[in-house]
Design an enzyme around this catalytic site. Structure first.
Site, PDB file in Angstrom:
ATOM      1  N   ASP A 141     -11.951-115.960 -38.146  1.00  0.00           N
ATOM      2  CA  ASP A 141     -12.283-115.292 -36.891  1.00  0.00           C
ATOM      3  C   ASP A 141     -13.796-115.109 -36.808  1.00  0.00           C
ATOM      4  O   ASP A 141     -14.478-115.005 -37.838  1.00  0.00           O
ATOM      5  CB  ASP A 141     -11.594-113.932 -36.795  1.00  0.00           C
ATOM      6  CG  ASP A 141     -10.099-114.046 -36.554  1.00  0.00           C
ATOM      7  OD1 ASP A 141      -9.657-115.038 -35.954  1.00  0.00           O
ATOM      8  OD2 ASP A 141      -9.367-113.122 -36.959  1.00  0.00           O
ATOM      9  N   ASP A 168      -7.198-117.879 -30.600  1.00  0.00           N
ATOM     10  CA  ASP A 168      -6.726-116.601 -30.053  1.00  0.00           C
ATOM     11  C   ASP A 168      -7.000-116.518 -28.546  1.00  0.00           C
ATOM     12  O   ASP A 168      -6.189-115.962 -27.792  1.00  0.00           O
ATOM     13  CB  ASP A 168      -7.409-115.425 -30.749  1.00  0.00           C
ATOM     14  CG  ASP A 168      -7.088-115.335 -32.229  1.00  0.00           C
ATOM     15  OD1 ASP A 168      -6.032-115.853 -32.653  1.00  0.00           O
ATOM     16  OD2 ASP A 168      -7.909-114.756 -32.971  1.00  0.00           O
TER      17      ASP A 168
END
Length: 171
Positions: A118, A134
């Site tokens: 991330d 995402d």
């Protein structure tokens, strides 16, 4: 149908490629937990490794998350093929391509690394750090919800679930 299937596969590969490329750039140019402000105290690029799901939930449940992802991917393929056969729901098919790409992009990380990479860090609203995959999933699911609530009428999706117009009227 064949043309649409090929186009969907190419789109999925490109979308997954973009996700994986961004993750490659992050891991090759930043150390774990490094952060680079884009707009100080608002938006940063921060490299983290998420061993869970959304918002860090289900930490350490790698195999459970992989199993759920495989089920979601199978569901998406099944309904995508149904939509193609019905020659309907082009907007939903596009959303399914994005959801599939996002789920597959994060699944690749889980299989290959044991965690998801991330990097997008919105600090202004204290939002969890997230990635390109995402974005695909979240935005697609929001649009899907809007479509279900406001675009499609009550029985308009029945043929997708194998219900005929006659079955819907009897209920």
């Amino acid at each position: 149908m064949k043309k649409n299937s090929i186009l969907a596969c190419i789109s999925i590969l490109l979308l997954i490629g973009l996700d994986q490329f961004v993750k490659f750039l992050i891991t090759s140019h930043m150390a774990l937990y490094d952060t680079k402000p884009v707009i100080k105290q608002v938006f940063h690029i921060t490299y983290i490794q998420n061993k869970g799901a959304a918002w860090g939930s289900l930490q350490g449940k790698r195999y459970f998350l992989l199993a759920i992802t495989i089920l979601v991917l199978a569901f998406l393929v099944y309904f995508y093929v149904r939509m193609l056969k019905l020659n309907k729901y082009k907007d939903l098919r596009i959303l399914f391509i994005f959801v599939f790409s996002g789920a597959a992009g994060n699944m690749i990380d889980r299989i290959r690394l044991g965690y998801v990479i991330d990097m997008f860090d919105f600090r202004l609203i204290n939002f969890p750090v997230f990635n390109v995959a995402d974005i695909y999933v979240t935005c697609s699911m929001i649009i899907l919800l809007v479509f279900i609530l406001f675009k499609y009428k009550d029985n308009e999706l029945d043929d997708l679930f194998g219900k005929s117009k006659k079955d819907s009227k009897q209920e």
